[in-house]
Write a protein that holds these residues in place. Structure first.
Motif, mmCIF file in Angstrom:
data_model
loop_
_atom_site.group_PDB
_atom_site.id
_atom_site.type_symbol
_atom_site.label_atom_id
_atom_site.label_comp_id
_atom_site.label_asym_id
_atom_site.label_seq_id
_atom_site.Cartn_x
_atom_site.Cartn_y
_atom_site.Cartn_z
ATOM 1 N N MET A 5 24.377 22.006 41.308
ATOM 2 C CA MET A 5 25.572 21.913 41.890
ATOM 3 C C MET A 5 25.783 22.927 42.978
ATOM 4 O O MET A 5 25.305 24.073 42.637
ATOM 5 N N PRO A 6 26.228 22.625 44.074
ATOM 6 C CA PRO A 6 26.554 23.773 45.018
ATOM 7 C C PRO A 6 27.395 24.540 44.596
ATOM 8 O O PRO A 6 28.558 24.292 43.992
ATOM 9 N N GLU A 7 27.497 25.841 45.077
ATOM 10 C CA GLU A 7 28.314 26.836 44.760
ATOM 11 C C GLU A 7 29.608 26.643 45.254
ATOM 12 O O GLU A 7 29.619 26.160 46.443
ATOM 13 N N LEU A 8 30.684 26.998 44.661
ATOM 14 C CA LEU A 8 32.040 26.683 44.892
ATOM 15 C C LEU A 8 32.663 27.791 45.703
ATOM 16 O O LEU A 8 32.444 29.092 45.607
ATOM 17 N N HIS A 9 33.368 27.496 46.768
ATOM 18 C CA HIS A 9 34.225 28.537 47.451
ATOM 19 C C HIS A 9 35.498 29.061 46.866
ATOM 20 O O HIS A 9 36.303 28.262 46.977
ATOM 21 N N TRP A 10 35.530 30.115 46.024
ATOM 22 C CA TRP A 10 36.834 30.526 45.447
ATOM 23 C C TRP A 10 37.703 31.116 46.373
ATOM 24 O O TRP A 10 37.271 32.143 47.104
ATOM 25 N N GLN A 11 38.798 30.795 46.233
ATOM 26 C CA GLN A 11 39.974 31.317 46.995
ATOM 27 C C GLN A 11 40.828 31.857 45.964
ATOM 28 O O GLN A 11 41.391 31.508 45.061
ATOM 29 N N LYS A 12 41.399 33.426 46.188
ATOM 30 C CA LYS A 12 42.323 33.900 45.559
ATOM 31 C C LYS A 12 43.631 33.614 46.000
ATOM 32 O O LYS A 12 44.004 33.600 46.845
ATOM 33 N N SER A 13 44.670 33.402 44.941
ATOM 34 C CA SER A 13 46.077 32.791 45.383
ATOM 35 C C SER A 13 46.616 34.064 46.029
ATOM 36 O O SER A 13 46.397 35.270 45.792
ATOM 37 N N SER A 14 47.714 33.628 47.184
ATOM 38 C CA SER A 14 48.184 34.589 47.801
ATOM 39 C C SER A 14 49.071 35.438 46.937
ATOM 40 O O SER A 14 49.816 36.642 47.750
ATOM 41 N N PHE A 15 49.631 34.955 45.872
ATOM 42 C CA PHE A 15 50.663 35.843 44.952
ATOM 43 C C PHE A 15 49.898 36.637 44.177
ATOM 44 O O PHE A 15 50.599 37.730 43.371
ATOM 45 N N SER A 16 48.293 36.795 44.108
ATOM 46 C CA SER A 16 47.533 37.793 43.492
ATOM 47 C C SER A 16 47.559 39.070 44.092
ATOM 48 O O SER A 16 47.353 39.228 45.297
ATOM 49 N N SER A 17 47.404 40.180 43.286
ATOM 50 C CA SER A 17 47.227 41.475 44.020
ATOM 51 C C SER A 17 45.776 41.787 43.961
ATOM 52 O O SER A 17 44.939 40.717 43.617
ATOM 53 N N GLU A 18 45.534 42.875 44.340
ATOM 54 C CA GLU A 18 44.218 43.464 44.437
ATOM 55 C C GLU A 18 43.528 43.541 43.118
ATOM 56 O O GLU A 18 42.184 43.512 42.956
ATOM 57 N N ALA A 19 44.102 43.968 42.212
ATOM 58 C CA ALA A 19 43.685 43.952 40.714
ATOM 59 C C ALA A 19 43.091 42.822 40.068
ATOM 60 O O ALA A 19 43.190 41.700 40.721
ATOM 61 N N SER A 20 42.719 43.248 38.746
ATOM 62 C CA SER A 20 42.329 41.832 37.981
ATOM 63 C C SER A 20 43.464 40.820 37.628
ATOM 64 O O SER A 20 44.547 40.974 37.985
ATOM 65 N N ASN A 21 43.160 39.907 36.944
ATOM 66 C CA ASN A 21 44.066 38.763 36.558
ATOM 67 C C ASN A 21 44.725 38.076 37.636
ATOM 68 O O ASN A 21 45.715 37.713 37.596
ATOM 69 N N CYS A 22 43.817 37.680 38.603
ATOM 70 C CA CYS A 22 44.055 36.768 39.656
ATOM 71 C C CYS A 22 43.722 35.416 39.595
ATOM 72 O O CYS A 22 42.787 35.157 38.990
#
Length: 67
Positions: free
Chosen positions: A1-18
């Motif tokens: 399976m090809p690697e997925l391009h993950w995008q972080k939510s624009s509502f997430s901060s730079e910390a974990s739990n995004c």
């Protein structure tokens, strides 16, 4: 399976739990939390909109453990 391009939510901060999402080659959308990338939720695009709408309204049912 090809690697997925993950995008972080624009509502997430730079910390974990995004929240991250990726479009898979099979047409599904994958969701995961950045602090536990091994667990993903697979959705069809037609179910993502109602899920996000329910989350915004605060009407999601309580989480349940695996069956």
């Amino acid at each position: 399976m090809p690697e997925l391009h993950w995008q972080k939510s624009s509502f997430s901060s730079e910390a974990s739990n995004c929240l991250e999402l990726a479009a898979a080659p099979d047409g599904t959308i994958r969701l995961r939390e950045s602090d536990d990338a091994s667990v993903t939720l697979t959705l069809r695009a037609t179910t993502l909109t109602p899920l996000l709408s329910a989350a915004r309204k605060g009407i999601l049912p309580p989480a349940q453990g695996p069956h």
